[in-house]
Design a protein around this motif. Structure first.
Motif, mmCIF file in Angstrom:
data_model
loop_
_atom_site.group_PDB
_atom_site.id
_atom_site.type_symbol
_atom_site.label_atom_id
_atom_site.label_comp_id
_atom_site.label_asym_id
_atom_site.label_seq_id
_atom_site.Cartn_x
_atom_site.Cartn_y
_atom_site.Cartn_z
ATOM 1 N N ALA A 5 -3.365 53.701 2.378
ATOM 2 C CA ALA A 5 -3.051 53.606 0.947
ATOM 3 C C ALA A 5 -4.218 54.164 0.129
ATOM 4 C CB ALA A 5 -2.763 52.158 0.567
ATOM 5 N N ASN A 32 -4.024 57.424 -2.312
ATOM 6 C CA ASN A 32 -4.388 57.352 -3.735
ATOM 7 C C ASN A 32 -5.482 58.352 -4.103
ATOM 8 O OD1 ASN A 32 -2.498 55.346 -4.092
ATOM 9 N ND2 ASN A 32 -3.971 53.668 -3.959
ATOM 10 N N ALA A 57 -0.214 51.737 -2.065
ATOM 11 C CA ALA A 57 -0.330 53.106 -2.585
ATOM 12 C C ALA A 57 0.394 53.163 -3.927
ATOM 13 C CB ALA A 57 0.276 54.101 -1.605
ATOM 14 N N ARG A 65 2.903 57.912 -3.303
ATOM 15 C CA ARG A 65 3.592 57.315 -2.145
ATOM 16 C C ARG A 65 4.986 57.893 -1.988
ATOM 17 N NH1 ARG A 65 4.394 51.678 -3.506
ATOM 18 N NH2 ARG A 65 6.406 52.382 -4.279
#
Lengths: 411, 411
Positions: free
Chosen positions: A323, A327, A359, A364
């Motif tokens: 995640a 990001n 995320a 995502r």
């Protein structure tokens, strides 16, 4: 945009060099192509293609042949085919559990390959270089590569300064500031260019050129072995950082008050998702290696709750770290390589749940997470690609050198 | 290497366009230059430079003048100078606490600027767009920019899809999927190109072009405001990711079982280093804003232990996250922007200690961490640079358009 600063006098030579490079890259990436396909792929005219191919033919690097008629009317197109044995690289790999060598021809054709197990733990650079030289000597018997060699690529499980092939740090080998490139040149008795890089960086390059990430421009390759390595592709190019050290994703501090890491820090990502973490969670000795990981897989497949829970916990932490990378980097593709490719079915559920939770929705919604395709040889294949790069960027220089050399007997 | 695929017919036009771009970039970056300096900077011949400058002069974008004699013998070189008011962009910013607008001429000359405070919290896109349009209308009275405009750049505190200027998510404004670019075009009654990007990305661009990171190729810009944003420069280019969402470094999960984050996740970096974390640690209301942060600074300068400890803790977590970024990206430079630039003296000690402890020795030994130079206007300056980019990449197209237009009266 790369600047093009070309003045009248240099213009046509610069253009010729760039066009030779375009053609070499197309043939290297896609195998035999008809002249028509090269016209489409490069945007060059048919007559320009003819002239440039002629240069490669004269140097003995490619052949041209009439395509077999396919029952369609009209003149059959000429097929351009690389002669892999005429332009080869030596690829070497120093991994935690093994060393490997391969002779690879242009187009990515593996002409010969050997791998030898090595015991885990600290080993002197002398010993490993000697073992690699012995492996190369074996290969060399059946495949005299030196005359056709355009360079040597080396994948190593460590942090590498790209400029001079110095291994700054390899905790799994016990190395600090070892001039690996120089030592290999001496042991192999060669003046060929030697490029050294981190094995996860080269795994990423291999998957991008010939594996799960072909065609993707923004890729995070995450390789789980004893430690966790990474290779990042940004806008179609490897992200090397200021000195080639980029991609040490295993050492993001995700659990800052957690367990000590072999790098000297505390709570790095790899303390939660590396091999030792998995074995500890499964109640096995942390140094159990391959065999112990295989045992956990068997246990999980048989439904053993402790093994299942161990994978779920590794998957959970894998998702947490992923995640963060999603990001920061907004990749279109995450490729799970090394051990992670193998245990993918067992970790994907808990990993996806964390990615979903942590995320940001926008990146995502775009990213796909897939297992790697090239298996254990990915870093070795990447080492070959690294060694091909100077040729692919500027084949003209090599054609000029080759013009001064006799053609090989094996041609 | 970017491929150059040029065929005979297109060759000289492609080269002309690239060379015009080189010259425009040099003048934009470095201000007035002599023809000799342009020869050195671009690698073009003196006669080529003369011809290309002639095109810019004819379009009214630059002037040429004899340099004042410096007491040295020989012919004085001709100085080439941009006429900033002839090629302008409109730069807009939507921040947590304020909105801003500027009219900026080529070369980065700010011709007019206005900033208005706004109350924190959720605000409709309608209201903000109307307020921006009013700000632009004010500027416009003294500076009629429209006829010379080549585009509009917008910095916004949110996650932006670059392709269409849609703000996917802006928790500080309460926006989800707002078509900001389209709305601005309507409110400003313009058909000019509008590019929208995240404010930290544009802060990074500004510091790279005109601030602390000039000349650096691999840069992590970290901006602390209410949240924490980032902009990354890789190999001299902004890292945008697959869809422009990259750089959301505030949402790396560094404390996965920690505090809830406004993004919906838990334990993101910004829950430890954002403004609310600082105020909480200092024992002040989390929503105290600027005034409260100023109070903590005063208290720390007066030696208040709680304020000093609050900065140390923020610095500690800043260093933890920085170590992860250094390990992943291997930047040569980290620029601390926004609030972090202001509190830098108070956090640098504990930050450096964590960086020392947690970043790998090789990349750590190379990286410098410095405060930003451009202050609160960095995103606005970056928005202008974003809007100049299409012109700088291909001034030839703009020269052709300009040739169909009357010159401005103010010329």
């Amino acid at each position: 945009m790369e600047m093009v600063r070309i003045d009248v006098g240099q213009r046509s030579e610069t253009v010729r060099r760039a066009n030779l490079s375009s053609i070499a890259r197309e043939l290297h990436a896609h195998g035999p192509l008809s002249r028509s396909e090269l016209v489409t792929a490069t945007g060059l005219t048919r007559s320009a293609i003819r002239g440039l191919i002629g240069e490669f033919v004269a140097a003995g690097l490619v052949t041209e042949e009439r395509a077999a008629p396919l029952g369609t009317p009209g003149r059959p197109s000429t097929v351009v085919r690389l002669r892999p044995e005429q332009t080869v690289v030596l690829a070497l790999e120093i991994s935690v559990d093994s060393i490997a060598a391969a002779i690879v021809g242009l187009g990515g054709v593996v002409l010969a390959r050997a791998r030898a197990e090595r015991p885990r733990g600290h080993t002197s650079v002398d010993d490993i270089v000697a073992d690699l030289a012995a492996l190369v000597a074996e290969l060399e018997v059946g495949h005299p590569w030196r005359q056709a060699s355009i360079g040597i690529g080396v994948a190593v499980v460590g942090v590498v300064r790209r400029t001079d092939g110095c291994v700054s740090m390899a905790p799994n080998l016990g190395w600090r500031d070892e001039p690996l490139g120089t030592r290999l040149a001496r042991a192999l008795v060669t003046t060929d260019r030697i490029d050294v890089a981190n094995e996860a960086d080269l795994g990423a390059l291999a998957e991008h050129r010939r594996g799960a990430a072909v065609g993707a421009s923004n890729v995070a390759f995450i390789s789980g072995e004893v430690g966790v390595g990474g290779g990042l592709i940004v806008d179609g190019r490897p992200l090397t950082g200021a000195a080639g050290y980029a991609g040490e994703i295993g050492h993001i501090p995700l659990d800052p008050d957690g367990l000590p890491c072999r790098c000297g820090s505390v709570g790095c990502w790899e303390t939660r998702v590396g091999e030792e973490a998995l074995l500890r969670l499964a109640g096995l000795p942390e140094d159990g290696g391959h065999a112990a990981v295989d045992a956990v897989i068997r246990d999980a497949e048989a439904g053993d709750p402790r093994a299942v829970a161990a994978f779920e916990e590794v998957g959970r932490w894998l998702g947490i770290g992923l995640a963060g990378l999603v990001n920061v980097l907004d990749p279109e593709l995450v490729v799970l390589g090394g051990r992670f490719a193998r245990i993918h079915p067992h970790i994907v559920g808990s990993m996806a749940a964390q990615l979903e939770r942590r995320a940001l929705p926008a990146p995502r919604s775009l990213v796909r997470v897939v297992p790697a395709e090239l298996g254990v040889d990915a870093p070795l294949i990447g080492a070959a690609e690294l060694a091909f790069e100077p040729f692919l960027s500027d084949p003209a220089t090599w054609l000029a050198i080759r013009a001064g050399r006799p053609q090989l007997a094996s041609a």
